[in-house]
Design an enzyme around this catalytic site. Structure first.
Site, short mmCIF file in Angstrom:
data_model
loop_
_atom_site.label_atom_id
_atom_site.label_comp_id
_atom_site.label_asym_id
_atom_site.label_seq_id
_atom_site.Cartn_x
_atom_site.Cartn_y
_atom_site.Cartn_z
CG HIS A 138 -22.71 9.85 -32.17
ND1 HIS A 138 -22.01 8.89 -31.47
CD2 HIS A 138 -22.60 9.52 -33.47
CE1 HIS A 138 -21.51 8.01 -32.31
NE2 HIS A 138 -21.85 8.37 -33.54
CG HIS A 166 -18.81 9.54 -37.69
ND1 HIS A 166 -18.76 10.27 -36.54
CD2 HIS A 166 -19.65 8.51 -37.43
CE1 HIS A 166 -19.54 9.72 -35.63
NE2 HIS A 166 -20.10 8.64 -36.15
CD GLU A 194 -24.92 4.93 -43.51
OE1 GLU A 194 -24.99 3.77 -43.17
OE2 GLU A 194 -24.44 5.28 -44.60
CG ASP A 195 -27.42 8.68 -39.76
OD1 ASP A 195 -27.68 7.67 -40.43
OD2 ASP A 195 -26.82 8.66 -38.68
CG ASP A 232 -19.34 5.59 -34.77
OD1 ASP A 232 -20.19 6.38 -34.36
OD2 ASP A 232 -19.60 4.60 -35.48
CG ASP A 246 -6.89 -7.66 -3.08
OD1 ASP A 246 -7.66 -6.85 -3.65
OD2 ASP A 246 -7.21 -8.35 -2.11
#
Ligand code: MN
Length: 670
Positions: free
Chosen positions: A49, A73, A77-78, A141, A263
């Site tokens: 990711h 990034h 957070e994770d 992101d 078209d």
């Protein structure tokens, strides 16, 4: 849409020859370790990711720091690693970018845009105003997350994410002018939110694809030949892709069939300079019949957002209606990559020409202003009821920093938002370089400079002038810290002044009995205590006045004092526990104003904003035509509303005096 780090490096090297591969790989390894054992919903390792996010950014020609920021990034957070780990390893600048994105990740969509939502969006813009790269990483992101959204099993969650994307991130991409990202995001949302319609349009597009491709190819070859014959060099002709969502929107909005829209062929011609743009136009019109009334020269007259290109429509190959855009490379860069082009391009140029930093910033500032405008004009957004910015304004410090304030805020609010000390010492203000009253209402885009003084301020009256709670609280805090005797004197002064403003004798009018009643009413013992509370803004003088006099006595038709200037500092608050009877009083106003265009409009706008009806408005010019008298009746409910009106009227530029007259009086001469 999943990519590898090698692809990122390869793509970045094409436009950053001096790319520090080692540094990029270090960030990659760091993120990989941090996200180890984490999996994406589709089962792939998490690191895919951030790498794909970085890859998307190479499309915008993002610089090295941005790519590194993208790789890192999601770390704070994770994972177990935090911002200081990032700062230790990659320095302050990178940590700042990552911090910004981490904060932005808390921006979430809710059906009703509540305060919290506005708060988050405010952060989003203020942060990206500090550094546009933050929002670019966030957009990339989001694009990657949207491209893998099918892996999320719960349909409600997919819908929520897609809605959030189309309501927040698509407009942002649009307004930053990053068409490429915007189109992709939009189509992914379209697919998620309206799967059946998407499928239908996609099938139609596939059916037409072959025929389209063929005509585009032949058109490009034809035009190339014409250009070669005319010795134009270094040009590019490309087919313009139509996103499925844009086709769908046009079908809905214009009621046309798919083929009528799809078209048509869109071609873009990019040449070296403006002279060649006109030359190219001439060549195209010589060889293909132009459609009448379709030529638009946005080079000579750029669009208000700065967009430049020549647009024309011709009957092209096989008579196919062909829309053409003709532009230079610079115009192309600007229109495709919008703010990103500004940032990365000017950044690169900057190294050579050493442009001032502020110049770069001001471009971004301009864009923020457009965001507000466009959010209002965008019908699609309107339909989805996104009115986040309706009640906010964005103003700027002389250095270009953004301050966002509620609508109606003035320079005092602004000053307190910058710093308590600046608020307290605010003496006058320069708005866009012009000297204005501190209470002059600010508008989005204003640049404000506060001029300070050492004199003792603020006074309790300021509480009625400010709009933000922040400013109110800071004023109250200051007032409370004054010596007690001083506060009491202030309370006495403001109450006295207000009572006099209604044509009564002032504080001396209040009998001992009334003082007792007031104390009981407010459950406070001691008259000095009452004055103290008024002096530090805990009780509003209007509440005491409302208690002492009936509304009729205050603003009733017979009560108007002769030629007393309406009290200038009025109560904006309506927290009077005593309330006012729902009677409407016809209050007779006489304004002395500078004779200028738009004055009457401004007056009626202000009154309309307060929901007040105006009756019988007349104007008289002064002998030298420099000033005029504006006389009208306004239907006013109570004292608070009356003071608000006076306040608002004084805010209109050019209003010199506001008077309240007795009903029977007519205009006076200046
Ligand atoms: Mn992410």
């Amino acid at each position: 849409m999943n990519h590898k780090i090698e692809e990122v490096i390869e793509a970045a090297r094409k436009y950053i020859p001096e790319l520090n591969k080692k540094r990029l790989l270090k960030a990659y390894e760091f993120a990989k370790t941090a996200h180890e054992r984490q999996l994406r919903k589709d089962g792939s390792p998490y690191i895919v990711h951030p790498v794909s996010t970085a890859y998307i950014l190479t499309d915008l020609h993002a610089d090295e720091d941005t790519l590194i920021g993208a790789l890192l990034h999601d770390v704070p957070e994770d994972t177990e690693y935090n911002l200081s780990d990032i700062e230790k390893n990659f320095g302050k600048k990178i940590a700042f970018l990552v911090e910004g994105i981490t904060k932005l990740s808390k921006v979430h969509y809710r059906h009703n845009m509540e305060d919290r939502q506005v708060e988050s969006l405010k952060k989003l813009f203020i942060h990206s105003a500090q550094d546009i790269r933050i929002i670019l990483i966030k957009l990339a992101d989001r694009l990657h997350n949207m491209s893998t959204i099918q892996a999320i099993p719960k349909p409600e969650k997919r819908t929520r994410i897609a809605k959030e994307t189309i309501e927040i991130y698509v407009p942002v991409a649009n307004l930053l002018g990053i068409w490429e990202l915007k189109g992709q995001l939009e189509d992914l949302c379209f697919k998620t939110l309206f799967p059946e319609e998407f499928k239908h349009i996609e099938e139609l597009a596939q059916q037409s694809a072959l025929k389209q491709k063929n005509i585009i190819k032949r058109s490009i070859n034809n035009i190339k030949r014409f250009f070669d014959e005319n010795k134009i060099k270094n040009f590019r002709i490309e087919g313009r892709k139509k996103t499925l969502f844009s086709v769908y929107k046009k079908m809905l909005n214009k009621g046309r069939s798919f083929h009528e829209i799809y078209d048509l062929i869109g071609l873009r011609v990019i040449v070296n300079n403006i002279g060649q743009c006109y030359q190219a136009l001439g060549i195209l019109h010589q060889n293909f019949t132009p459609k009448l009334g379709r030529l638009k020269d946005y080079i000579a007259i750029p669009k208000s957002n700065g967009y430049q290109s020549i647009h024309t429509t011709v009957f092209g190959v096989d008579g196919t209606i062909t829309e053409l855009q003709i532009r230079t490379w610079d115009m192309h860069l600007e229109s495709e990559y919008g703010v990103a082009a500004h940032y990365f391009y000017t950044n690169r140029v900057e190294k050579k020409r050493s442009l001032k930093k502020t110049q770069k910033k001001s471009l971004w500032v301009k864009k923020i202003l457009e965001i507000q405008k466009d959010l209002k004009n965008n019908k699609f957004i309107e339909n989805l009821k996104l009115d986040v910015f309706q009640d906010r304004i964005f103003v700027f410090t002389p250095k270009g920093d953004v301050v966002d304030l509620p609508k109606g805020a003035n320079s005092i609010d602004f000053a307190f938002h910058i710093h308590t000390e600046i608020g307290r010492r605010a003496a006058s203000t320069l708005i866009n370089g012009k000297n204005e009253n501190l209470t002059h209402r600010l508008r989005t885009g204003d640049i404000i400079e506060i001029i300070t003084t050492d004199a003792a301020r603020p006074i309790v009256d300021w509480l009625d002038l400010v709009h933000t709670n922040l400013a109110k609280n800071k004023i109250k805090e200051y007032l409370k810290n004054q010596p007690e005797e001083k506060i009491i004197i202030e309370g006495e002064r403001v109450l006295d002044q207000k009572i006099k403003g209604y044509g009564y004798a002032g504080i001396s009018d209040i009998t001992a009995e009334e003082k007792d009643l007031i104390q009981r009413q407010f459950e406070i013992k001691g008259w000095n205590e009452i004055l103290y509370m008024i002096g530090c803004g805990l009780i509003h003088a209007n509440d005491v006045i409302n208690f002492l006099f009936s509304t009729d006595e205050l603003i009733g038709e017979e009560s108007a004092p002769k030629n007393i200037d309406a009290y200038k500092y009025g109560g904006e608050r309506s927290h009077s526990s005593l309330g006012a009877p729902p009677v409407v009083h016809k209050v007779h106003f006489l304004l002395e104003v500078i004779n200028r265009v738009g004055m009457l409009r401004d007056i009626s706008n202000e009154m309309a904003a307060l929901g007040i009806n105006i009756l019988k408005l007349t104007t008289t010019l002064s002998e030298d035509s420099s000033r005029s008298l504006v006389e009208f009746f306004a239907e006013i409910r109570d004292v608070n509303q009356y003071e608000k009106v006076v306040n608002y009227l004084y805010r209109i530029p050019g209003v010199l005096k506001v008077k309240r007259l007795q009903n029977t009086e007519s205009s006076l001469k200046i």
